[in-house]
Design a protein around this motif. Structure first.
Motif, short mmCIF file in Angstrom:
data_model
loop_
_atom_site.label_atom_id
_atom_site.label_comp_id
_atom_site.label_asym_id
_atom_site.label_seq_id
_atom_site.Cartn_x
_atom_site.Cartn_y
_atom_site.Cartn_z
N HIS A 1 0.78 -1.14 0.13
CA HIS A 1 0.11 0.05 -0.01
C HIS A 1 1.07 1.25 -0.15
N SER A 2 0.24 2.29 -0.35
CA SER A 2 0.95 3.47 -0.58
C SER A 2 1.28 4.19 0.62
N LEU A 3 0.57 4.20 1.72
CA LEU A 3 0.69 4.88 3.11
C LEU A 3 0.53 6.55 2.64
N LEU A 4 -0.41 6.88 1.80
CA LEU A 4 -0.60 8.09 1.50
C LEU A 4 -1.82 8.76 1.87
N SER A 5 -2.65 8.03 2.31
CA SER A 5 -3.87 8.68 2.75
C SER A 5 -3.68 9.70 3.65
N ASN B 1 -5.30 13.55 2.96
CA ASN B 1 -5.98 14.14 3.70
C ASN B 1 -5.51 15.44 4.55
N GLN C 1 -8.54 3.72 -6.67
CA GLN C 1 -8.53 4.05 -5.38
C GLN C 1 -8.74 5.51 -5.14
N ARG D 1 -11.81 7.72 -3.30
CA ARG D 1 -11.42 8.88 -2.57
C ARG D 1 -12.48 10.18 -3.09
N TRP E 1 -3.77 3.12 11.97
CA TRP E 1 -3.81 2.73 10.45
C TRP E 1 -3.90 1.22 10.33
N HIS F 1 -7.10 -1.18 3.75
CA HIS F 1 -8.36 -1.14 3.64
C HIS F 1 -9.03 -2.66 3.73
N ARG G 1 -9.75 -2.74 7.53
CA ARG G 1 -10.59 -1.93 8.11
C ARG G 1 -12.14 -2.63 7.74
N ASP H 1 -5.89 9.23 9.43
CA ASP H 1 -6.14 9.65 8.14
C ASP H 1 -7.57 9.97 8.19
N ALA H 2 -8.23 9.86 9.19
CA ALA H 2 -9.79 9.97 9.36
C ALA H 2 -10.13 11.54 9.45
N MET I 1 -15.59 9.38 6.56
CA MET I 1 -15.83 8.29 7.50
C MET I 1 -17.35 7.91 7.15
N ASN J 1 -17.67 5.50 3.93
CA ASN J 1 -16.81 4.33 4.24
C ASN J 1 -17.40 3.35 5.19
C1 LIG Z 1 -14.42 1.26 7.62
C2 LIG Z 1 -13.45 1.90 6.82
C3 LIG Z 1 -12.73 3.27 7.13
C4 LIG Z 1 -12.01 3.84 6.57
N1 LIG Z 1 -11.54 5.11 6.95
C5 LIG Z 1 -10.66 5.81 6.01
C6 LIG Z 1 -10.13 6.92 6.47
O1 LIG Z 1 -10.38 7.60 7.96
N2 LIG Z 1 -9.31 7.79 5.91
C7 LIG Z 1 -9.26 7.48 4.57
O2 LIG Z 1 -8.32 8.17 3.80
N3 LIG Z 1 -9.64 6.34 4.24
C8 LIG Z 1 -10.18 5.51 4.86
N4 LIG Z 1 -10.77 4.19 4.36
C9 LIG Z 1 -10.30 4.03 3.11
C10 LIG Z 1 -8.92 3.36 2.82
O3 LIG Z 1 -9.10 1.96 3.80
C11 LIG Z 1 -7.74 3.88 3.16
O4 LIG Z 1 -7.76 5.11 2.44
C12 LIG Z 1 -6.46 3.07 2.80
O5 LIG Z 1 -6.58 2.07 3.66
C13 LIG Z 1 -5.33 4.19 3.44
O6 LIG Z 1 -4.07 3.50 3.21
P1 LIG Z 1 -3.09 3.69 2.08
O7 LIG Z 1 -2.95 5.36 1.82
O8 LIG Z 1 -2.02 2.98 1.89
O9 LIG Z 1 -3.99 3.31 0.63
P2 LIG Z 1 -3.81 2.66 -0.62
O10 LIG Z 1 -4.52 1.39 -0.52
O11 LIG Z 1 -2.38 2.68 -1.24
O12 LIG Z 1 -4.72 3.33 -1.58
C14 LIG Z 1 -4.58 4.84 -2.26
C15 LIG Z 1 -5.30 5.72 -1.89
O13 LIG Z 1 -6.73 5.64 -2.26
C16 LIG Z 1 -7.43 6.32 -1.28
N5 LIG Z 1 -8.65 5.65 -1.01
C17 LIG Z 1 -8.81 4.08 -1.38
N6 LIG Z 1 -10.01 3.80 -0.86
C18 LIG Z 1 -10.47 4.76 -0.34
C19 LIG Z 1 -11.83 4.82 0.32
N7 LIG Z 1 -12.58 3.77 0.38
N8 LIG Z 1 -12.15 5.87 0.76
C20 LIG Z 1 -11.49 7.31 0.73
N9 LIG Z 1 -10.06 7.18 0.14
C21 LIG Z 1 -9.92 5.82 -0.48
C22 LIG Z 1 -6.73 6.71 -0.09
O14 LIG Z 1 -6.66 8.27 -0.31
C23 LIG Z 1 -5.56 5.91 -0.35
O15 LIG Z 1 -4.48 6.52 0.29
C24 LIG Z 1 -11.66 3.40 4.95
C25 LIG Z 1 -12.13 2.34 4.48
C26 LIG Z 1 -13.10 1.55 5.42
C27 LIG Z 1 -13.81 0.34 4.80
#
Ligand SMILES: Cc1cc2nc3c(=O)[nH]c(=O)nc-3n(C[C@H](O)[C@H](O)[C@H](O)COP(=O)(O)OP(=O)(O)OC[C@H]3O[C@@H](n4cnc5c(N)ncnc54)[C@H](O)[C@@H]3O)c2cc1C
Length: 498
Positions: free
Chosen positions: A254-258, A262, A295, A300, A356, A359, A362, A390-391, A396, A399
Motif C-alpha cells: 500500500h502507498s501509505l498516502l492517505s 487528507n 482508489q 476517494r 492505521w 482497507h 478496516r 487519516d480519518a 468516514m 466508508n
Molecule cells: C471502515 C473504513 C474506514 C476507512 N477510513 C478511512 C479514513 O479514515 N481515511 C481514509 O483516507 N480512508 C479510509 N478508508 C479507505 C481506505 O481504507 C484507506 O484510504 C486506505 O487504507 C489508506 O491506506 P493507503 O494510503 O496505503 O491506501 P492505498 O491502498 O495505497 O490506496 C491509495 C489511496 O486511495 C484512497 N482510497 C482508497 N480507498 C478509499 C476509500 N474507500 N475512501 C477514501 N479514500 C480511499 C486513499 O487516499 C489512499 O491513500 C476507510 C475504509 C473503510 C472500509
C-alpha cells in the motif's frame, strides 16, 4: 490573509482568491485549537500527526505565517483583524462555522480543493440518477478527465483488472518481501508536539493508542518521498495484493498516502500523474496503475462527494439494520489482551500501534465484526474517526456507515460486506495459529467470524430473503443443520471479546 485549516496544508491551498491573488504574498493564518483535540479521545499518533503537520507548515511559511494556539477557533480568530479568505472546509460543521463567521467579518470563501473532480462535476453526474454506483462514477471521472483513456476507450480495453488484481497472499509467505517503506525522521517539532501532548494529558485530555515513532508524512517534502518510494518499490504489485493481508507485513504494497493526502499536502491529480508516468515508462503494469487510480480518483473522490450529497444528518439518521449495540470496552479501548481471534487481535493491535490499517482489514475484519454484532453506526463512526490517522468526517460517512455497516439501507453499496472466516482465511494468514478454525461454526473451535456471519444472516433473514444479492445467503442459513446451536452460541457470546 488566507486562513488554512489543518487539512489544507499544501501549496494548492494558497492563492486563487480575490482578496489577495498573489500566492507568494499572502499572509497565512493557522489556528491550533485545543478544543478540537478535546472533542473525543483521539489516538495519540493522530493528534501528533495533525499538530506536527500544522507546526511544520508554519515553520516553512516563516514570517508569512501567523500561527495562533488558542482554546477554540473563535478565540484564535478574535485577535486577527482584517479580511480573511478560506478554502471551503471539509466538514459540515466547519463549513457552518465559517459561513456563520462571514456574517460578522469580511470573509471570502473559495471553492473546495484537494480532489480530482469538482463538486459541480459530481452534481452533473448525480443529477437524475436513482442508483449511485461507484463504478459508474469512476468511469464518468475517467472519461471526464481523460485519465487512463485512449480515444474514448479505457486503456488496455478494459475498465477493470479484477482478474489480475485482488489475489490472496503468495502461498506460505509471511511478508511480501518488499523493502521497508521510507520512514520520516522526527525532528525538534515532533519533540515539542510530544511534550505538549504529554502536558495536555496531564491536564486531563485523554488519548488512546501507543505513542510511537511518527510513520506518516507531515510535510510536502516527506509526502513526495513517500510517493516516490511507493512508486519505486511497491506500486508494481499494488494491484495483485491490494486485498491481501499478512500478520507480519502491515504496509503490504500500500502507498501509505492517505494521511498526507487528507492533510492536503499532495494533490490527488499529481499523485495520479506520477503513477501514470511510471506506467508509461514501463516501470509498473497497467493493472496496478489502474487499481491505484481507481482508489484515488474512483473511491476517494466518490466518498468525498457522497459526504455532501447525503447531507449533514446521514451519519446520525442512518441505522437501517437497527443496530444498537454499544461498542464493547475491549474494542473501544483496543484491549487485545482479551481477544483470542487472531484476525481481530491483529487488526486492533495495528490500530493501537499506529492508528492505521489497510482497507481490507478496516472493512473485512473490523467493519465486518461491527456489522455482524450490530454495533451502533454512530459509535463505530466515532471510533474510526478518533483512532485513524487519516480519518476526517468526510471520509468516514460513506466508508463506515455506507460501506462497512450498510446502515444506509443500500444507498452506498448494493449489499452488506458481510463475510465469514473462509474469506479471511483465503485473503490473509490471520487464521494460521488462531485458536479457532474458519470452517467450524459451533463448539470450542468455532470461528467467531464464521458463526457471527450466520447469526447476522439469521438476524435479518426475512429482509435478506427478499434481497436480490442476499437471498442465496438466507437460503444457505435454512440448510444449516446446526443452526439452532449456532444461534444459541452467538447469543451467549453477546459483546464478549472473541
Ligand atoms: C471502515 C473504513 C474506514 C476507512 N477510513 C478511512 C479514513 O479514515 N481515511 C481514509 O483516507 N480512508 C479510509 N478508508 C479507505 C481506505 O481504507 C484507506 O484510504 C486506505 O487504507 C489508506 O491506506 P493507503 O494510503 O496505503 O491506501 P492505498 O491502498 O495505497 O490506496 C491509495 C489511496 O486511495 C484512497 N482510497 C482508497 N480507498 C478509499 C476509500 N474507500 N475512501 C477514501 N479514500 C480511499 C486513499 O487516499 C489512499 O491513500 C476507510 C475504509 C473503510 C472500509
Amino acid at each position: 490573509m488566507r486562513w488554512l485549516f489543518g487539512d489544507q496544508l499544501g501549496p494548492h491551498y494558497l492563492g486563487g482568491g480575490d482578496v489577495d491573488p498573489d500566492p507568494d504574498g499572502e499572509r497565512i493564518l493557522i489556528i491550533e485549537s485545543r478544543s478540537a483535540f478535546a472533542r473525543r479521545n483521539y489516538h495519540r499518533q493522530k493528534a501528533h500527526l495533525i499538530l506536527s503537520a500544522m507546526r511544520h507548515r508554519a515553520r516553512e511559511l516563516d514570517d508569512r505565517a501567523h500561527y495562533v494556539a488558542a482554546a477554540t477557533f473563535r478565540d484564535g480568530l478574535a485577535g486577527v483583524d482584517g479580511p480573511l479568505s478560506v478554502v471551503n472546509p471539509t466538514s459540515w460543521a466547519a463549513r457552518g462555522f465559517v459561513h456563520s463567521l462571514s456574517d460578522s467579518r469580511p470573509m471570502e470563501i473559495l471553492a473546495s480543493r484537494g480532489f480530482v473532480t469538482s463538486e459541480t462535476e459530481f452534481a452533473s453526474w448525480v443529477a437524475g440518477r436513482k442508483h449511485l454506483r461507484q463504478e459508474d462514477f469512476y468511469r464518468y471521472a475517467r472519461k471526464r478527465t481523460g485519465i487512463l483513456m485512449d480515444n474514448g476507450e479505457p486503456e488496455g480495453g478494459r475498465w477493470n483488472f479484477d482478474a489480475e488484481n485482488r489475489k490472496p497472499p503468495p502461498r506460505g509467505a509471511t511478508t511480501l518481501g518488499l523493502p521497508e517503506p521510507w520512514w520520516p525522521v522526527e525532528d525538534d517539532i515532533d519533540a515539542g508536539v510530544r511534550a505538549d501532548l504529554a502536558q495536555w494529558e496531564a491536564e486531563g485530555l485523554r488519548f488512546v493508542g501507543d505513542d510511537g515513532p511518527r510513520r506518516f508524512a507531515v510535510t510536502r517534502d516527506e509526502a513526495l518521498r513517500v510517493l516516490d518510494d511507493f512508486i519505486a518499490h511497491r506500486l508494481a504489485i499494488f494491484g495483485p495484493y491490494e486485498d491481501a493481508a499478512l500478520v507480519g507485513d502491515w504496509p503490504m504494497a500500500h502507498s501509505l498516502l492517505s494521511a498526507p493526502l487528507n492533510l492536503g499536502l499532495l494533490e490527488p491529480s499529481e499523485v495520479i500523474a506520477r503513477v501514470l508516468d511510471a506506467w508509461r515508462e514501463g516501470r509498473v503494469p497497467l493493472e496496478s496503475a489502474e487499481g491505484f487510480v481507481r482508489q484515488v480518483m474512483g473511491w476517494r473522490d466518490y466518498v468525498w462527494h457522497l459526504y455532501w450529497h447525503f447531507g449533514p444528518d446521514y451519519v446520525r439518521h442512518s441505522n437501517a439494520l437497527d443496530a444498537h449495540t454499544p461498542l464493547p470496552a475491549w474494542f473501544r479501548e483496543l484491549d487485545t489482551a482479551q481477544v483470542k481471534a487472531r484476525c481481530l487481535s491483529t487488526a486492533l493491535e495495528e490500530v493501537r500501534a499506529r492508528g492505521w490499517n489497510h482497507h481490507i482489514i478496516r472493512l473485512m475484519v473490523l467493519g465486518n465484526w461491527a456489522l455482524q454484532h450490530a454495533f451502533d453506526p454512530r459509535e463505530v463512526t466515532e471510533w474510526f474517526t478518533a483512532n485513524y490517522v487519516d480519518a476526517y468526517p468526510w471520509v468516514m460517512a460513506a466508508n463506515v456507515v455506507g460501506m462497512a455497516l450498510h446502515a444506509d439501507g443500500g444507498r452506498m453499496a448494493t449489499k452488506p460486506y458481510a463475510a465469514g472466516g473462509a474469506y479471511i482465511n483465503k485473503m490473509t494468514d490471520f487464521c494460521r495459529g488462531c485458536a479457532y478454525r474458519p470452517d467450524r461454526r459451533v463448539g470450542p473451535e468455532a470461528c467467531p467470524v464464521t458463526a457471527g456471519y450466520w447469526a447476522f444472516i439469521a438476524a435479518h433473514a426475512d429482509a435478506f430473503a427478499r434481497h436480490p444479492r442476499m437471498a442465496q445467503a438466507a437460503r444457505g442459513l435454512d440448510r444449516l443443520k446446526d443452526r439452532d446451536a449456532l444461534l444459541a452460541q452467538e447469543l451467549a457470546r453477546g459483546s464478549r471479546a472473541p
